[in-house]
Design a protein around this motif. Structure first.
Motif, PDB file in Angstrom:
ATOM      1  N   GLU A 183       0.824  -1.206   0.000  1.00  0.00           N
ATOM      2  CA  GLU A 183       0.000   0.000   0.000  1.00  0.00           C
ATOM      3  C   GLU A 183       0.860   1.259   0.000  1.00  0.00           C
ATOM      4  O   GLU A 183       0.481   2.276  -0.583  1.00  0.00           O
ATOM      5  N   ASN A 184       2.025   1.179   0.640  1.00  0.00           N
ATOM      6  CA  ASN A 184       2.931   2.326   0.653  1.00  0.00           C
ATOM      7  C   ASN A 184       3.537   2.605  -0.712  1.00  0.00           C
ATOM      8  O   ASN A 184       4.108   3.678  -0.925  1.00  0.00           O
ATOM      9  N   ARG A 185       3.434   1.632  -1.625  1.00  0.00           N
ATOM     10  CA  ARG A 185       3.900   1.860  -2.987  1.00  0.00           C
ATOM     11  C   ARG A 185       2.786   2.402  -3.883  1.00  0.00           C
ATOM     12  O   ARG A 185       3.042   2.740  -5.037  1.00  0.00           O
ATOM     13  N   GLU A 186       1.558   2.473  -3.353  1.00  0.00           N
ATOM     14  CA  GLU A 186       0.423   2.822  -4.200  1.00  0.00           C
ATOM     15  C   GLU A 186      -0.432   3.965  -3.673  1.00  0.00           C
ATOM     16  O   GLU A 186      -0.942   4.773  -4.457  1.00  0.00           O
ATOM     17  N   ILE A 187      -0.629   4.029  -2.353  1.00  0.00           N
ATOM     18  CA  ILE A 187      -1.594   4.982  -1.797  1.00  0.00           C
ATOM     19  C   ILE A 187      -1.024   6.394  -1.631  1.00  0.00           C
ATOM     20  O   ILE A 187      -1.663   7.362  -2.078  1.00  0.00           O
ATOM     21  N   PRO A 188       0.118   6.582  -0.972  1.00  0.00           N
ATOM     22  CA  PRO A 188       0.624   7.961  -0.885  1.00  0.00           C
ATOM     23  C   PRO A 188       0.831   8.523  -2.291  1.00  0.00           C
ATOM     24  O   PRO A 188       1.381   7.841  -3.158  1.00  0.00           O
ATOM     25  N   PRO A 189       0.368   9.731  -2.550  1.00  0.00           N
ATOM     26  CA  PRO A 189       0.445  10.275  -3.912  1.00  0.00           C
ATOM     27  C   PRO A 189       1.887  10.514  -4.356  1.00  0.00           C
ATOM     28  O   PRO A 189       2.760  10.864  -3.557  1.00  0.00           O
ATOM     29  N   LEU A 190       2.113  10.326  -5.637  1.00  0.00           N
ATOM     30  CA  LEU A 190       3.412  10.647  -6.225  1.00  0.00           C
ATOM     31  C   LEU A 190       3.571  12.159  -6.295  1.00  0.00           C
ATOM     32  O   LEU A 190       2.654  12.883  -6.664  1.00  0.00           O
ATOM     33  N   ARG A 191       4.772  12.623  -5.939  1.00  0.00           N
ATOM     34  CA  ARG A 191       5.089  14.050  -6.006  1.00  0.00           C
ATOM     35  C   ARG A 191       6.358  14.235  -6.829  1.00  0.00           C
ATOM     36  O   ARG A 191       7.426  14.549  -6.311  1.00  0.00           O
ATOM     37  N   TYR A 192       6.226  14.036  -8.120  1.00  0.00           N
ATOM     38  CA  TYR A 192       7.392  14.226  -8.985  1.00  0.00           C
ATOM     39  C   TYR A 192       7.920  15.651  -8.904  1.00  0.00           C
ATOM     40  O   TYR A 192       9.114  15.894  -9.089  1.00  0.00           O
ATOM     41  N   ASP A 193       7.012  16.601  -8.648  1.00  0.00           N
ATOM     42  CA  ASP A 193       7.429  18.003  -8.604  1.00  0.00           C
ATOM     43  C   ASP A 193       8.483  18.240  -7.533  1.00  0.00           C
ATOM     44  O   ASP A 193       9.394  19.061  -7.716  1.00  0.00           O
ATOM     45  N   TRP A 194       8.402  17.526  -6.409  1.00  0.00           N
ATOM     46  CA  TRP A 194       9.415  17.669  -5.359  1.00  0.00           C
ATOM     47  C   TRP A 194      10.781  17.204  -5.857  1.00  0.00           C
ATOM     48  O   TRP A 194      11.802  17.842  -5.589  1.00  0.00           O
ATOM     49  N   VAL A 195      10.800  16.096  -6.570  1.00  0.00           N
ATOM     50  CA  VAL A 195      12.068  15.551  -7.055  1.00  0.00           C
ATOM     51  C   VAL A 195      12.644  16.441  -8.151  1.00  0.00           C
ATOM     52  O   VAL A 195      13.852  16.701  -8.185  1.00  0.00           O
ATOM     53  N   HIS A 196      11.791  16.942  -9.031  1.00  0.00           N
ATOM     54  CA  HIS A 196      12.248  17.866 -10.067  1.00  0.00           C
ATOM     55  C   HIS A 196      12.828  19.134  -9.429  1.00  0.00           C
ATOM     56  O   HIS A 196      13.881  19.634  -9.859  1.00  0.00           O
ATOM     57  N   ARG A 197      12.143  19.625  -8.420  1.00  0.00           N
ATOM     58  CA  ARG A 197      12.614  20.839  -7.744  1.00  0.00           C
ATOM     59  C   ARG A 197      13.946  20.587  -7.053  1.00  0.00           C
ATOM     60  O   ARG A 197      14.844  21.447  -7.088  1.00  0.00           O
ATOM     61  N   LEU A 198      14.074  19.423  -6.439  1.00  0.00           N
ATOM     62  CA  LEU A 198      15.340  19.081  -5.780  1.00  0.00           C
ATOM     63  C   LEU A 198      16.488  19.147  -6.780  1.00  0.00           C
ATOM     64  O   LEU A 198      17.558  19.702  -6.475  1.00  0.00           O
ATOM     65  N   LYS A 199      16.306  18.596  -7.960  1.00  0.00           N
ATOM     66  CA  LYS A 199      17.365  18.626  -8.963  1.00  0.00           C
ATOM     67  C   LYS A 199      17.670  20.051  -9.401  1.00  0.00           C
ATOM     68  O   LYS A 199      18.835  20.421  -9.573  1.00  0.00           O
ATOM     69  N   ARG A 200      16.628  20.864  -9.578  1.00  0.00           N
ATOM     70  CA  ARG A 200      16.855  22.259  -9.970  1.00  0.00           C
ATOM     71  C   ARG A 200      17.638  23.011  -8.910  1.00  0.00           C
ATOM     72  O   ARG A 200      18.539  23.800  -9.225  1.00  0.00           O
ATOM     73  N   GLU A 201      17.294  22.775  -7.636  1.00  0.00           N
ATOM     74  CA  GLU A 201      17.898  23.545  -6.561  1.00  0.00           C
ATOM     75  C   GLU A 201      19.239  22.982  -6.104  1.00  0.00           C
ATOM     76  O   GLU A 201      20.022  23.693  -5.464  1.00  0.00           O
ATOM     77  N   ARG A 202      19.493  21.715  -6.415  1.00  0.00           N
ATOM     78  CA  ARG A 202      20.784  21.104  -6.048  1.00  0.00           C
ATOM     79  C   ARG A 202      21.371  20.430  -7.298  1.00  0.00           C
ATOM     80  O   ARG A 202      21.506  19.219  -7.386  1.00  0.00           O
ATOM     81  N   PRO A 203      21.730  21.223  -8.300  1.00  0.00           N
ATOM     82  CA  PRO A 203      22.152  20.663  -9.589  1.00  0.00           C
ATOM     83  C   PRO A 203      23.426  19.828  -9.514  1.00  0.00           C
ATOM     84  O   PRO A 203      23.666  18.994 -10.399  1.00  0.00           O
ATOM     85  N   LYS A 204      24.240  20.016  -8.495  1.00  0.00           N
ATOM     86  CA  LYS A 204      25.475  19.237  -8.387  1.00  0.00           C
ATOM     87  C   LYS A 204      25.245  17.822  -7.872  1.00  0.00           C
ATOM     88  O   LYS A 204      26.121  16.961  -7.997  1.00  0.00           O
ATOM     89  N   LEU A 205      24.085  17.581  -7.286  1.00  0.00           N
ATOM     90  CA  LEU A 205      23.761  16.231  -6.829  1.00  0.00           C
ATOM     91  C   LEU A 205      23.215  15.413  -7.994  1.00  0.00           C
ATOM     92  O   LEU A 205      22.547  15.938  -8.879  1.00  0.00           O
ATOM     93  N   ARG A 206      23.486  14.114  -7.986  1.00  0.00           N
ATOM     94  CA  ARG A 206      22.912  13.190  -8.959  1.00  0.00           C
ATOM     95  C   ARG A 206      21.578  12.713  -8.381  1.00  0.00           C
ATOM     96  O   ARG A 206      21.563  12.076  -7.317  1.00  0.00           O
ATOM     97  N   ILE A 207      20.487  13.004  -9.077  1.00  0.00           N
ATOM     98  CA  ILE A 207      19.153  12.683  -8.570  1.00  0.00           C
ATOM     99  C   ILE A 207      18.488  11.691  -9.521  1.00  0.00           C
ATOM    100  O   ILE A 207      18.329  11.954 -10.716  1.00  0.00           O
ATOM    101  N   LEU A 208      18.065  10.547  -8.955  1.00  0.00           N
ATOM    102  CA  LEU A 208      17.359   9.518  -9.711  1.00  0.00           C
ATOM    103  C   LEU A 208      15.923   9.434  -9.197  1.00  0.00           C
ATOM    104  O   LEU A 208      15.697   9.462  -7.983  1.00  0.00           O
TER     105      LEU A 208
END
Length: 332
Positions: A183-208
């Motif tokens: 259920e933890n892989r399905e019920i909590p909503p996906l927030r791709y925007d957080w991960v995209h923002r993380l990459k924008r704000e920390r461009p030197k980190l490798r984000i997968l």
């Protein structure tokens, strides 16, 4: 901080999945996706130190590049396990800070560690000091009531400062109580925007990015925002899709290989394992989804599922399954 692999080496990765991504599965996935980075099932640091290392850590050279995923929360134990993993030839050591299962929580590791960024940083620092290969982290966006991007960012910053340059982010938070791992892989909503923002704000980190990437189109599109993607159950249940992703990312425009051709490239490995006394069923269980959605796919699964547990079953059963698949496909 130990230098990370070249960016293309982490563009496509296959998630660590308990009871699934064993050494046989990883060899199969390597044949399907020559350019993907593979991950072991999570192994607790104490098991690495005290357990049967050949059983827990052994892998075939064809699996490279392959990462060892560790669980634990004791910096000294994780450091020792990281050193051992590097000595065994792993290309990366990954710390699990994302698994929400009750058993993992009881051992004070996995997703519950997102509440303790300083402890995670201590673990990473100890691991990085002990390991000559990169130390990375797989995490969630947070746990339970954690709904603040700034808290997530602070976690990443704290851990990055300790020596982690690559984060695999499952783009959901985890509920530590009330939801099963499934259920933890399905019920909590996906927030791709957080991960995209993380990459924008920390461009030197490798984000997968991990979570919900089920199609080739989804995986390729994600690369516009992050450095790489991690594919989990889609790669396992429909392994041919992993092959198509590898083709799309590393050889766009090239024709994909035929399913039967790919499977037959596994024959030398299966025969070598049989010669060592490994029952066919331990390898063949990972092959069942290869013809998912195809005419004859059901016949393929049925022949292997029924025949592989029988004593003495070998490659001839695979050929029988392929023949049945072909016949069923022609009749469809």
């Amino acid at each position: 901080m130990i230098p990370l692999p070249a960016p293309e080496a982490t563009r496509l990765t296959v998630a660590p999945m308990m009871d699934w991504t064993d050494r046989h599965c990883r060899v199969f996935h390597r044949l399907l996706a020559p350019n993907a980075r593979l991950y072991t099932e999570m192994v607790h640091a104490q098991a690495v130190i005290h357990g049967d290392r050949d059983r827990l850590l052994g892998f075939d050279p064809i699996e490279h590049p392959v990462a060892l995923q560790l669980g634990g929360s004791d910096p000294a134990h994780l450091a020792e396990a990281s050193r051992i993993g590097a000595d065994w030839g792993y290309d990366e050591i990954n710390l699990n800070v994302g698994c929400p299962s009750d058993r993992v929580q009881a051992g004070r590791f996995g997703a519950c560690l997102m509440r303790e960024p300083r402890l995670v940083a201590e673990c990473v620092a100890a691991m990085a000091a002990a390991s000559p290969v990169p130390v990375t982290v797989k995490c969630r966006l947070g746990v339970d009531e954690m709904e603040d991007y700034e808290v997530f960012l602070a976690f990443v910053d704290t851990v990055a400062a300790a020596g982690c340059g690559l984060f695999v982010v499952h783009a959901r938070k985890a509920w530590l109580q009330g939801l099963s791992p499934k259920e933890n892989r399905e019920i909590p909503p996906l927030r791709y925007d957080w991960v995209h923002r993380l990459k924008r704000e920390r461009p030197k980190l490798r984000i997968l990015l991990n979570g919900g990437l089920a199609t080739v189109e989804d995986a390729v599109a994600a690369l516009d925002h992050v450095d790489g993607v991690m594919i989990g159950r889609a790669a396992y249940h429909e392994p041919y899709r992993l092959h198509l992703m590898d083709q799309a990312m590393f050889a766009p425009g090239a024709p994909p290989r035929d399913r039967a051709e790919l499977l037959r490239s596994l024959r030398p490995y299966i025969e070598s394992q049989r010669a060592r006394g490994v029952a066919l069923k331990h390898v063949s269980r990972h092959l069942l989804g290869l013809f998912h959605g195809q005419p004859g796919g059901r016949a393929f699964r049925q022949v292997i599922s029924e025949g592989a547990p029988r004593p003495g079953a070998g490659w001839e059963l695979i050929e029988q399954a392929l023949a049945m698949t072909t016949r069923a496909g022609r009749a469809a």
